[in-house]
Design an enzyme around this catalytic site. Structure first.
Site, short mmCIF file in Angstrom:
data_model
loop_
_atom_site.label_atom_id
_atom_site.label_comp_id
_atom_site.label_asym_id
_atom_site.label_seq_id
_atom_site.Cartn_x
_atom_site.Cartn_y
_atom_site.Cartn_z
N GLY A 153 7.20 30.09 -43.04
CA GLY A 153 6.01 29.29 -43.29
C GLY A 153 6.12 28.44 -44.55
O GLY A 153 5.67 27.30 -44.59
N ILE A 154 6.72 29.00 -45.60
CA ILE A 154 6.87 28.24 -46.86
C ILE A 154 7.75 27.02 -46.61
O ILE A 154 7.47 25.91 -47.07
CB ILE A 154 7.44 29.14 -47.98
N ASN A 156 17.22 36.39 -51.28
CA ASN A 156 18.40 36.19 -50.45
C ASN A 156 19.48 35.50 -51.26
O ASN A 156 19.19 34.83 -52.24
CB ASN A 156 18.05 35.37 -49.21
N SER A 199 24.66 21.47 -43.34
CA SER A 199 24.21 22.85 -43.17
C SER A 199 22.98 22.87 -42.25
O SER A 199 22.07 22.06 -42.43
CB SER A 199 23.84 23.44 -44.54
N ASP A 247 12.79 25.30 -39.18
CA ASP A 247 11.54 25.19 -39.96
C ASP A 247 11.18 23.73 -40.20
O ASP A 247 10.00 23.35 -40.16
CB ASP A 247 11.69 25.90 -41.32
N SER A 294 17.07 17.40 -37.41
CA SER A 294 18.41 16.84 -37.59
C SER A 294 18.61 16.33 -39.01
O SER A 294 19.70 16.46 -39.57
CB SER A 294 18.66 15.71 -36.58
N ALA A 332 17.44 17.64 -41.61
CA ALA A 332 17.69 18.82 -42.46
C ALA A 332 19.16 19.21 -42.44
O ALA A 332 19.67 19.77 -43.41
CB ALA A 332 16.82 19.98 -41.99
#
Ligand SMILES: Nc1ncnc2c1ncn2[C@@H]1O[C@H](COP(=O)(O)OP(=O)(O)OP(=O)(O)O)[C@@H](O)[C@H]1O
Ligand SMILES: [Mg+2]
Length: 319
Positions: free
Chosen positions: A43-44, A94, A250, A256, A284, A286
């Site tokens: 969501g963020i 992470n 990447s 998202d 795309s 992203a």
């Protein structure tokens, strides 16, 4: 209080810590470059994508401990409105590291915070206090939350008159759609699981999506196909938009970004076909950036131009 047309929910957010190193060797100290910290979680990320397009949303997410305070700072820096729910368990961190010798990216994901029953109830209460047009529930559930958590969110969405968009996987996804939701964005593997198939070919996607829609489980489905773009299916239409040709760096955050682009387009009153275009363009775009960075607005507009010029040629059919 300012009313946000879009609310995003992240029950298991994360601080994404990214770095580079040269050579992965066991038993030796691996020297890393200065890390970069990003706020992360389904969501963020959707809220970040909306902000990148010039839109507003309210991000509702859990925070715990010192890492939770850092997460809040990072979200604040993005200029996103937010509402937090405190958890005793610390916000997860992470770790994403790229080996500069091979360009291989290693992604270490930690488990989400343990959420107590009271904290789970506080998340639901926080949502009940919002009055958005669109509610986006995205990402995995945290330990401690029952598989029916997004189903409860679906009931709240109905009660507050919000259209629910769900992007998750596995049993929580199956349970979420029991109540019926507005829009789903599974990838092809997630859709296969929903219809209990081992795998699906592209030409089987529309029938599989229609099966879910005909059962009243969602109104609109956008099935993302990675480098092959996405398919939009509703009761009346089925459209395929290919992904524009891009220099892929990447794919982290592609899904998202796609959801962010779609919900932004819907909130701006665009048609479902245009929503698909914005989703594919943002997804795309992203992929053109390294690591956990999402997309640049300029790239989205360039890819939208490509889709408007060439995309329709690839449309499979209008049913
Ligand atoms: N290799 C790629 N080249 C171009 N576009 C891509 C590529 N991978 C993903 N995209 C774009 O991003 C969108 C969403 O990607 P994908 O289908 O991989 O979602 P996902 O599996 O939900 O991803 P995530 O792992 O982020 O949840 C695609 O529809 C497409 O527009
Ligand atoms: Mg996804």
């Amino acid at each position: 209080m300012k009313r946000n047309k879009i609310v995003t929910l992240t029950v298991s957010p994360a601080i994404d810590k990214s770095t580079h190193f040269a050579g992965l060797v066991a038993e030796q100290k691996i020297r890393c470059e200065t890390p970069h910290f990003d706020a992360g979680g389904g969501g963020i990320n959707v809220s970040k994508a909306i902000a990148r397009l010039g839109g507003n949303s309210l991000a509702v997410f859990t925070v715990g401990g010192a890492s939770g305070e850092l997460l809040e700072e990072l979200v604040k820096k993005e200029g996103i409105d937010y509402k937090t729910i405190k958890t005793k368990s610390w916000t997860r961190e992470n770790f994403i590291a790229v080996d500069t010798l091979t360009n291989a990216q290693y992604r270490f994901g930690m488990p989400g915070p343990e959420i107590t029953d009271d904290e789970a109830q506080a998340i639901l209460t926080a949502l009940e206090e919002t009055k958005p047009d669109f509610l986006v529930a995205s990402g995995s559930l945290s330990p401690g939350l029952e598989d029916d958590f997004y189903e409860k969110v679906a009931t709240i969405a109905t009660n507050i008159g919000a259209k629910l968009i769900v992007d998750t996987s596995g049993t929580p996804l199956e349970r979420a759609i029991d109540k019926g939701v507005f829009l789903l964005k599974p990838n092809v593997g997630e859709l296969a699981r929903l219809v209990k198939a081992e795998s699906l070919e592209i030409n089987e996607v529309d029938d599989a999506a229609r099966e879910i829609i005909n059962k009243g489980k969602c109104e609109i489905m956008v099935v993302s196909l990675g480098a092959q773009g996405a398919v939009l299916v509703t009761k009346d239409i089925c459209e395929h938009i290919p992904a524009p040709p891009v220099q892929k760096k990447s794919t982290v955050g592609a899904g998202d970004s796609m959801v962010g682009g779609m919900v932004w387009a819907l909130s701006a009153g665009k048609s479902v076909s245009k929503m698909l275009h914005w989703g594919v363009a943002c997804g795309s775009a992203a992929t053109m950036n390294e690591g956990t960075q999402l997309f640049k607005q300029d790239d989205v507009h360039k890819l939208l131009n490509w889709i408007n010029t060439y995309g329709e040629k690839y449309q499979i059919r209008n049913l």
